[in-house]
Motif scaffolding. Structure first.
Motif, PDB file in Angstrom:
ATOM      1  N   GLN A   1      43.680  81.833  70.931  1.00 31.51           N
ATOM      2  CA  GLN A   1      42.950  82.102  69.687  1.00 31.51           C
ATOM      3  C   GLN A   1      42.567  83.576  69.629  1.00 31.51           C
ATOM      4  OE1 GLN A   1      39.122  80.219  69.380  1.00 31.51           O
ATOM      5  NE2 GLN A   1      38.897  80.663  67.201  1.00 31.51           N
ATOM      6  N   VAL A   2      42.967  84.249  68.556  1.00 24.26           N
ATOM      7  CA  VAL A   2      42.589  85.644  68.350  1.00 24.26           C
ATOM      8  C   VAL A   2      41.183  85.666  67.743  1.00 24.26           C
ATOM      9  CG1 VAL A   2      43.120  87.795  67.147  1.00 24.26           C
ATOM     10  CG2 VAL A   2      44.982  86.383  68.051  1.00 24.26           C
ATOM     11  N   VAL A   3      40.242  86.266  68.479  1.00 24.12           N
ATOM     12  CA  VAL A   3      38.848  86.263  68.022  1.00 24.12           C
ATOM     13  C   VAL A   3      38.404  87.631  67.498  1.00 24.12           C
ATOM     14  CG1 VAL A   3      38.159  84.362  69.508  1.00 24.12           C
ATOM     15  CG2 VAL A   3      38.006  86.716  70.378  1.00 24.12           C
ATOM     16  N   ALA A   4      39.205  88.669  67.743  1.00 26.56           N
ATOM     17  CA  ALA A   4      38.834  90.003  67.255  1.00 26.56           C
ATOM     18  C   ALA A   4      40.068  90.887  67.165  1.00 26.56           C
ATOM     19  CB  ALA A   4      37.798  90.643  68.176  1.00 26.56           C
ATOM     20  N   GLN A   5      40.046  91.812  66.200  1.00 24.19           N
ATOM     21  CA  GLN A   5      41.113  92.794  66.045  1.00 24.19           C
ATOM     22  C   GLN A   5      40.483  94.149  65.751  1.00 24.19           C
ATOM     23  OE1 GLN A   5      44.396  91.731  63.386  1.00 24.19           O
ATOM     24  NE2 GLN A   5      43.669  89.610  63.342  1.00 24.19           N
TER      25      GLN A   5
ATOM     26  N   ARG B   1      49.565  94.421  64.127  1.00 25.97           N
ATOM     27  CA  ARG B   1      48.413  93.662  64.619  1.00 25.97           C
ATOM     28  C   ARG B   1      48.362  92.286  63.952  1.00 25.97           C
ATOM     29  NH1 ARG B   1      44.794  97.422  63.397  1.00 25.97           N
ATOM     30  NH2 ARG B   1      43.805  96.301  61.695  1.00 25.97           N
ATOM     31  N   GLY B   2      48.567  92.267  62.643  1.00 27.47           N
ATOM     32  CA  GLY B   2      48.550  90.997  61.921  1.00 27.47           C
ATOM     33  C   GLY B   2      49.669  90.070  62.343  1.00 27.47           C
ATOM     34  N   ALA B   3      50.859  90.639  62.575  1.00 28.69           N
ATOM     35  CA  ALA B   3      51.997  89.829  62.999  1.00 28.69           C
ATOM     36  C   ALA B   3      51.756  89.224  64.385  1.00 28.69           C
ATOM     37  CB  ALA B   3      53.269  90.672  63.006  1.00 28.69           C
ATOM     38  N   LEU B   4      51.221  90.040  65.296  1.00 30.50           N
ATOM     39  CA  LEU B   4      50.913  89.529  66.636  1.00 30.50           C
ATOM     40  C   LEU B   4      49.872  88.414  66.565  1.00 30.50           C
ATOM     41  CD1 LEU B   4      50.716  92.793  68.805  1.00 30.50           C
ATOM     42  CD2 LEU B   4      52.403  90.958  69.016  1.00 30.50           C
ATOM     43  N   ALA B   5      48.852  88.626  65.738  1.00 33.12           N
ATOM     44  CA  ALA B   5      47.799  87.618  65.600  1.00 33.12           C
ATOM     45  C   ALA B   5      48.371  86.309  65.074  1.00 33.12           C
ATOM     46  CB  ALA B   5      46.700  88.131  64.671  1.00 33.12           C
ATOM     47  N   ALA B   6      49.240  86.395  64.065  1.00 30.46           N
ATOM     48  CA  ALA B   6      49.831  85.189  63.480  1.00 30.46           C
ATOM     49  C   ALA B   6      50.682  84.439  64.505  1.00 30.46           C
ATOM     50  CB  ALA B   6      50.680  85.571  62.267  1.00 30.46           C
ATOM     51  N   LEU B   7      51.466  85.187  65.287  1.00 26.74           N
ATOM     52  CA  LEU B   7      52.319  84.556  66.298  1.00 26.74           C
ATOM     53  C   LEU B   7      51.484  83.893  67.389  1.00 26.74           C
ATOM     54  CD1 LEU B   7      55.100  87.273  66.734  1.00 26.74           C
ATOM     55  CD2 LEU B   7      55.426  84.945  65.848  1.00 26.74           C
ATOM     56  N   LEU B   8      50.485  84.604  67.877  1.00 22.12           N
ATOM     57  CA  LEU B   8      49.684  84.067  68.978  1.00 22.12           C
ATOM     58  C   LEU B   8      48.823  82.887  68.539  1.00 22.12           C
ATOM     59  CD1 LEU B   8      48.725  87.474  70.583  1.00 22.12           C
ATOM     60  CD2 LEU B   8      50.198  85.729  71.606  1.00 22.12           C
ATOM     61  N   ASP B   9      48.358  82.921  67.279  1.00 23.92           N
ATOM     62  CA  ASP B   9      47.535  81.815  66.775  1.00 23.92           C
ATOM     63  C   ASP B   9      48.333  80.523  66.594  1.00 23.92           C
ATOM     64  OD1 ASP B   9      44.945  82.806  66.752  1.00 23.92           O
ATOM     65  OD2 ASP B   9      45.155  83.728  64.777  1.00 23.92           O
TER      66      ASP B   9
ATOM     67  N   ALA C   1      52.891  85.534  79.025  1.00 20.55           N
ATOM     68  CA  ALA C   1      52.286  86.676  79.713  1.00 20.55           C
ATOM     69  C   ALA C   1      50.767  86.616  79.601  1.00 20.55           C
ATOM     70  CB  ALA C   1      52.815  87.982  79.131  1.00 20.55           C
ATOM     71  N   VAL C   2      50.271  86.264  78.417  1.00 19.69           N
ATOM     72  CA  VAL C   2      48.826  86.139  78.219  1.00 19.69           C
ATOM     73  C   VAL C   2      48.262  85.071  79.150  1.00 19.69           C
ATOM     74  CG1 VAL C   2      47.035  85.384  76.607  1.00 19.69           C
ATOM     75  CG2 VAL C   2      48.817  86.966  75.841  1.00 19.69           C
ATOM     76  N   ARG C   3      48.934  83.931  79.234  1.00 19.84           N
ATOM     77  CA  ARG C   3      48.454  82.843  80.100  1.00 19.84           C
ATOM     78  C   ARG C   3      48.431  83.269  81.566  1.00 19.84           C
ATOM     79  NH1 ARG C   3      52.336  79.932  76.678  1.00 19.84           N
ATOM     80  NH2 ARG C   3      51.124  78.967  74.979  1.00 19.84           N
ATOM     81  N   ARG C   4      49.451  83.965  81.991  1.00 18.78           N
ATOM     82  CA  ARG C   4      49.535  84.383  83.388  1.00 18.78           C
ATOM     83  C   ARG C   4      48.467  85.427  83.719  1.00 18.78           C
ATOM     84  NH1 ARG C   4      54.104  83.279  86.278  1.00 18.78           N
ATOM     85  NH2 ARG C   4      54.153  85.335  87.262  1.00 18.78           N
TER      86      ARG C   4
END
Length: 202
Positions: A29-33, A15-23, A115-118
Motif C-alpha cells: 500500500q502506497v501511503v505517501a508520495q 510516481r503515479g504509475a509506480l503507485a498504481a502498479l504497486l497498489d 524487491a519491496v517484499r525482500r
C-alpha cells in the motif's frame, strides 16, 4: 500484513504509475508520495512507511543522500533505490549509504514488488547485472562536465575562473562541483577531485 510504502520521485507521471502498479499488489500500500528528496524525512515521520522507494536524481536531496539520512534518522525504515540511472558506480554508493536495494525502473512490476517484499524482510536486493558490474569497479558516476570541472579544481582554479574557462555561469560551476562532492562523499572540490582520481574516474 500490508507493507506500507513511500514513493519519492520528481516526475509526477512516473510516481503515479509506480503507485498504481504497486497498489495492485494485495500486500502493498502506497501511503505517501513526494517529489523532492528534502521532503522525504518529514513524510516518513507523518506516514510511518515500512519501505521508501527513492529515485536518485531529485531536487533538494538526491536519493543516495536520502538513503543516508534515513539510515541515520529513521533506521527502522528500509530504503530501495528505484531509478532510470542503472549505473554500476551508483550501486556501491547506494549500499554504502544505507539503502537495502537497487533496481532499475524498467524492471517488470512483479520484480519490483518482490524487491519491496525482500527489502522489507531485511534482505538486500540488487539488479543482478549491475551487481556483477559493480564488483569489477563499476562505472564512474561523474558526468563529463563534472569531470572537466574537477580537473580544473584540482589544478587550483576557483569557480569564477572555471566558469570563464568553460563559458558557464559561476552558479552552474558550483552546482557541478557540489554534485561531484556529493558523489565522491567528500567535503571540498579538491578532495572530490583527488577521490575521483584515486578511483580512476578522472
Amino acid at each position: 500484513m500490508t507493507i506500507q510504502l513511500l514513493l519519492a520521485d520528481d516526475q509526477a507521471m512516473v510516481r503515479g504509475a509506480l503507485a498504481a502498479l504497486l497498489d495492485l499488489e494485495t500486500d502493498l500500500q502506497v501511503v505517501a508520495q513526494v517529489g523532492r528528496g528534502d521532503e522525504v524525512l518529514d513524510a516518513v515521520r507523518a506516514s510511518s512507511p515500512d519501505v521508501c522507494l527513492l529515485d536518485i536524481e531529485m531536487p533538494g536531496l538526491d536519493g543516495l543522500e536520502v538513503a543516508r539520512l534515513l539510515a541515520r534518522e529513521a533506521p527502522g525504515v528500509r530504503s530501495l533505490i528505484v531509478t532510470t540511472f542503472g549505473r554500476p558506480g551508483y550501486v556501491r554508493r547506494a549500499l554504502e549509504a544505507g539503502a537495502s536495494g537497487f533496481v532499475v525502473k524498467d524492471a517488470p512490476a512483479s520484480e519490483l514488488a518482490e524487491a519491496v517484499r525482500r527489502v522489507h524482510a531485511g534482505l538486500r536486493v540488487v539488479d543482478p547485472a549491475l551487481a556483477t558490474e559493480s564488483l569489477y569497479g563499476g562505472a564512474s558516476p561523474l558526468t563529463a562536465r563534472e569531470r572537466e570541472t574537477l580537473l580544473l579544481a584540482m589544478e587550483g582554479h576557483r569557480a569564477p575562473d572555471i566558469a570563464a574557462r568553460l563559458f558557464l555561469s559561476p552558479g552552474t560551476i558550483r552546482n557541478h562541483l557540489s554534485s561531484a562532492i556529493a558523489k565522491t562523499g567528500t567535503s571540498t572540490a579538491v578532495e572530490a577531485a583527488r577521490e575521483a582520481q584515486s578511483r580512476g574516474w578522472l
